[in-house]
Design an enzyme around this catalytic site. Sequence first.
Site, PDB file in Angstrom:
ATOM      1  N   GLY A 142      26.627 -81.076  68.194  1.00  0.00           N
ATOM      2  CA  GLY A 142      27.415 -79.866  68.030  1.00  0.00           C
ATOM      3  C   GLY A 142      28.830 -80.030  68.546  1.00  0.00           C
ATOM      4  N   ARG A 143      29.045 -81.101  69.296  1.00  0.00           N
ATOM      5  CA  ARG A 143      30.400 -81.312  69.828  1.00  0.00           C
ATOM      6  C   ARG A 143      30.652 -82.798  70.049  1.00  0.00           C
ATOM      7  NH1 ARG A 143      29.540 -80.556  76.121  1.00  0.00           N
ATOM      8  NH2 ARG A 143      27.320 -80.889  76.120  1.00  0.00           N
TER       9      ARG A 143
ATOM     10  N   LYS B 239      33.022 -87.215  72.445  1.00  0.00           N
ATOM     11  CA  LYS B 239      32.284 -86.034  72.888  1.00  0.00           C
ATOM     12  C   LYS B 239      33.277 -84.952  73.288  1.00  0.00           C
ATOM     13  CE  LYS B 239      28.343 -84.631  75.681  1.00  0.00           C
ATOM     14  NZ  LYS B 239      27.263 -85.099  76.549  1.00  0.00           N
TER      15      LYS B 239
ATOM     16  N   GLY C 248      32.384 -76.640  70.266  1.00  0.00           N
ATOM     17  CA  GLY C 248      32.543 -78.049  69.920  1.00  0.00           C
ATOM     18  C   GLY C 248      33.357 -78.838  70.936  1.00  0.00           C
TER      19      GLY C 248
ATOM     20  N   ASP D 187      15.624 -84.156  73.132  1.00  0.00           N
ATOM     21  CA  ASP D 187      16.901 -84.455  72.470  1.00  0.00           C
ATOM     22  C   ASP D 187      17.841 -85.236  73.382  1.00  0.00           C
ATOM     23  OD1 ASP D 187      16.708 -81.716  73.649  1.00  0.00           O
ATOM     24  OD2 ASP D 187      18.870 -81.769  73.418  1.00  0.00           O
TER      25      ASP D 187
ATOM     26  N   ASP E 258      23.332 -88.615  77.879  1.00  0.00           N
ATOM     27  CA  ASP E 258      23.530 -87.183  78.097  1.00  0.00           C
ATOM     28  C   ASP E 258      23.432 -86.771  79.563  1.00  0.00           C
ATOM     29  OD1 ASP E 258      23.811 -87.132  75.397  1.00  0.00           O
ATOM     30  OD2 ASP E 258      22.356 -85.541  75.022  1.00  0.00           O
TER      31      ASP E 258
HETATM   32  P1  AMP Z   1      23.158 -80.736  75.705  1.00  0.00           P
HETATM   33  O1  AMP Z   1      22.866 -79.581  76.589  1.00  0.00           O
HETATM   34  O2  AMP Z   1      24.510 -81.334  75.912  1.00  0.00           O
HETATM   35  O3  AMP Z   1      22.073 -81.749  75.658  1.00  0.00           O
HETATM   36  O4  AMP Z   1      23.255 -80.108  74.232  1.00  0.00           O
HETATM   37  C1  AMP Z   1      22.208 -79.426  73.593  1.00  0.00           C
HETATM   38  C2  AMP Z   1      22.672 -78.980  72.240  1.00  0.00           C
HETATM   39  O5  AMP Z   1      23.728 -78.018  72.337  1.00  0.00           O
HETATM   40  C3  AMP Z   1      23.221 -80.082  71.349  1.00  0.00           C
HETATM   41  O6  AMP Z   1      22.871 -79.795  70.026  1.00  0.00           O
HETATM   42  C4  AMP Z   1      24.704 -79.971  71.566  1.00  0.00           C
HETATM   43  O7  AMP Z   1      25.430 -80.507  70.499  1.00  0.00           O
HETATM   44  C5  AMP Z   1      24.881 -78.459  71.657  1.00  0.00           C
HETATM   45  N1  AMP Z   1      26.081 -78.078  72.402  1.00  0.00           N
HETATM   46  C6  AMP Z   1      26.282 -78.158  73.731  1.00  0.00           C
HETATM   47  N2  AMP Z   1      27.506 -77.728  74.069  1.00  0.00           N
HETATM   48  C7  AMP Z   1      28.127 -77.376  72.924  1.00  0.00           C
HETATM   49  C8  AMP Z   1      29.431 -76.870  72.598  1.00  0.00           C
HETATM   50  N3  AMP Z   1      30.336 -76.628  73.532  1.00  0.00           N
HETATM   51  N4  AMP Z   1      29.701 -76.652  71.298  1.00  0.00           N
HETATM   52  C9  AMP Z   1      28.807 -76.877  70.335  1.00  0.00           C
HETATM   53  N5  AMP Z   1      27.566 -77.360  70.576  1.00  0.00           N
HETATM   54  C10 AMP Z   1      27.222 -77.618  71.851  1.00  0.00           C
HETATM   55 MG    MG Z   2      22.081 -83.517  74.809  1.00  0.00          MG
END
Ligand code: AMP
Ligand code: MG
Length: 498
Positions: A92-93, A113, A126, A252, A262
Amino acid sequence: MNVHPEPPFEHTYAGLPAHFHAQVAPTAVSAPSLIRLNDALAKDLGLDTDALRSRAGIAMLAGNRVPDSARPLAMAYAGHQFGHFVPQLGDGRAILLGELVDSDGVRRDVQLKGAGRTPFSRSGDGRTALRPAVREYLASEAMAALGIPTQRALALLTTGDTVYRERPEPGGLLVRVARSHIRVGTFEYFFYRNDQQAVHTLADYVIDRHYPHLHDSDRPYRDLLDAVIGRTAGLVAAWMHVGFIHGVMNTDNVAISGETIDYGPFGFIDTYDPATVYSAIDVGGRYAFDQQPGIAHWNLTRFAQTLVPLLDSDGDRAVEIAQHSLEAFGPQINAEWQAGLVRKLGLTGQQEGDAELALDLLTGMADQQADFTRVFRCLSALPDDPASDGGRADAVVRVLFNEPAAFDAWAKRWRQRLAKEQRPQAERIAAMRATNPAYILRNHLAQRAVDAAADGNFSVMEELMTVLASPFEDHPGYEHYARPPQPEEKVTRTFCGT
Ligand code: AMP
Ligand code: MG
C-alpha cells in the site's frame, strides 16, 4: 563486477501473471534530501555511489524520477493479522523498482517504502513518516551486522512533505533491499481466491529464486515446505539469541526467503523477561518474546495449507504430508535455540546438561532482573579461574543481578563445565565475544535517534550506526551505547508509527 551509473534493473516478478501485482509509478515528493546512503550495500549491488548521490540519483531514490530500466509495481498479498484473515493487503505504500543481481549472484528486490499510493493503499496515504523509516533503517542494518538474515536498508531520505499520523510528522522514505518480498501472505492471497494455478506458479517461482537446489527433486513442493520451515526455525532462534522481538509476526510480514522483513514495533529485550511485549498494538501478547516459536509454527501452518493441493493428488495424503513436515518445526527450533545458548556460554560440543545449564542462567536472569545482552557479553570476559584477576571480571557480571549470590552458584557450575572443554581460555573468550554482541539496538537508543532525526538532527543516528555496524567489537568512548537503560530511560512501548 561492473559499476553502473544507472541501475540495470531486471524484472522476473513483473514477468509473473498480471494479477500478481499492479503497475504503479511512485508519486513524487516535494523536496527529497538524502540522509544516508549505504555505500557498502550499494557497491554490493554494483551501483555507483557518486551517481546515487547526484541530483538524478537522489530523484530516483525518492521516486521522483523513474529510470528507464525500472518497471515499478506494487505486489499483491493477503495475510492473517493477529489471527484474522484479511484477503487483500498488498503493497500500500511500497513500490518495487526492479531486481538487481548482487556481487554474489543473488537476485535482490529494490523497493521504495513510502513512495505514494497504490491500488492496495485502501485509506492510507502511501507514505511513511521519518521516525519509523529511521527505526527500520537502524534495525535492518543492526540485524545484518549481527549476522541475522534480514532485509537491508540502501538509503534513507526525507521528503520535505508532512505526513499526518497522530500528529503532523516529517515524511521519510526508505529504500530497502531484500532477497524478495514474497510473504506467506502472498501464497494466501491466491489460495483463498481458489486460484490453484497462481499458487503453483508462485511456488515454482520461489523454488527458482530462493531454493534452486530443489529443482531436480521429485517432490519439490514438499521440499519447499521443509526448506521454508528450516529457514524459519533458524531465523526465529537467531532473533531470540539476541533478544529480538519482531512484534508483528502477521503472515503478511513473514518472508518466504527466511529473511526478517517489515520492522515496525520491534524491540530488543533489556532486562530478561520471556513474556516481554513492546508493541503497543499487541495487547494480548500474541507476539511476546517467548511466543515467537509458537507463532512461527502457526504462520508456517498457514503456508503449508496453501501448498496442500500441490503435495499429493490424494487430499488426505497431502494433509498428512504437510502435518508431518510441520511436526519437525518444534524440535528443530528447540534444537537451534539450545545450541545457540550453549554457544553463548562458550561451550563447544553439546554435553548432557548443557542446555539445562543455559536455561538455568536465563531463569536466574529473569528472577534477578538482569540485562540479557550485558550478562552474556560480560560473561564472555570471565577467566576460567576467578582468582586469576582477583574476581574483577566476575564483579562486573555479579552486579547485573539483583542478588549477586544467585549468579555465583551458577558461575561455579559453568566453570566446572568449562573445565571439561579443554579449550584454551583465549580461544573460548574470542568465540564468546563473537557470539555475544556488546551493542544491540536498544529501544531507548532507537528512540533517541528517532527523536533527534525528527528534529532534523541525524548525528545521533550516525553515531549509533557506528557501533551497531560492528556490534561484536568494543568501541572505546562509546561504552554508553552498550549500557542498559537507566530506569528513567526505559522505553517499554514501541509503535508502528506507519
Ligand atoms: P504493515 O503494518 O506495515 O505490515 O502494513 C500492513 C498493510 O497496511 C500493508 O498492506 C501496507 O501496505 C498497508 N499500509 C500501512 N501503512 C500504509 C500507508 N501509510 N498507506 C497505505 N497503506 C499502508
Ligand atoms: Mg507489513
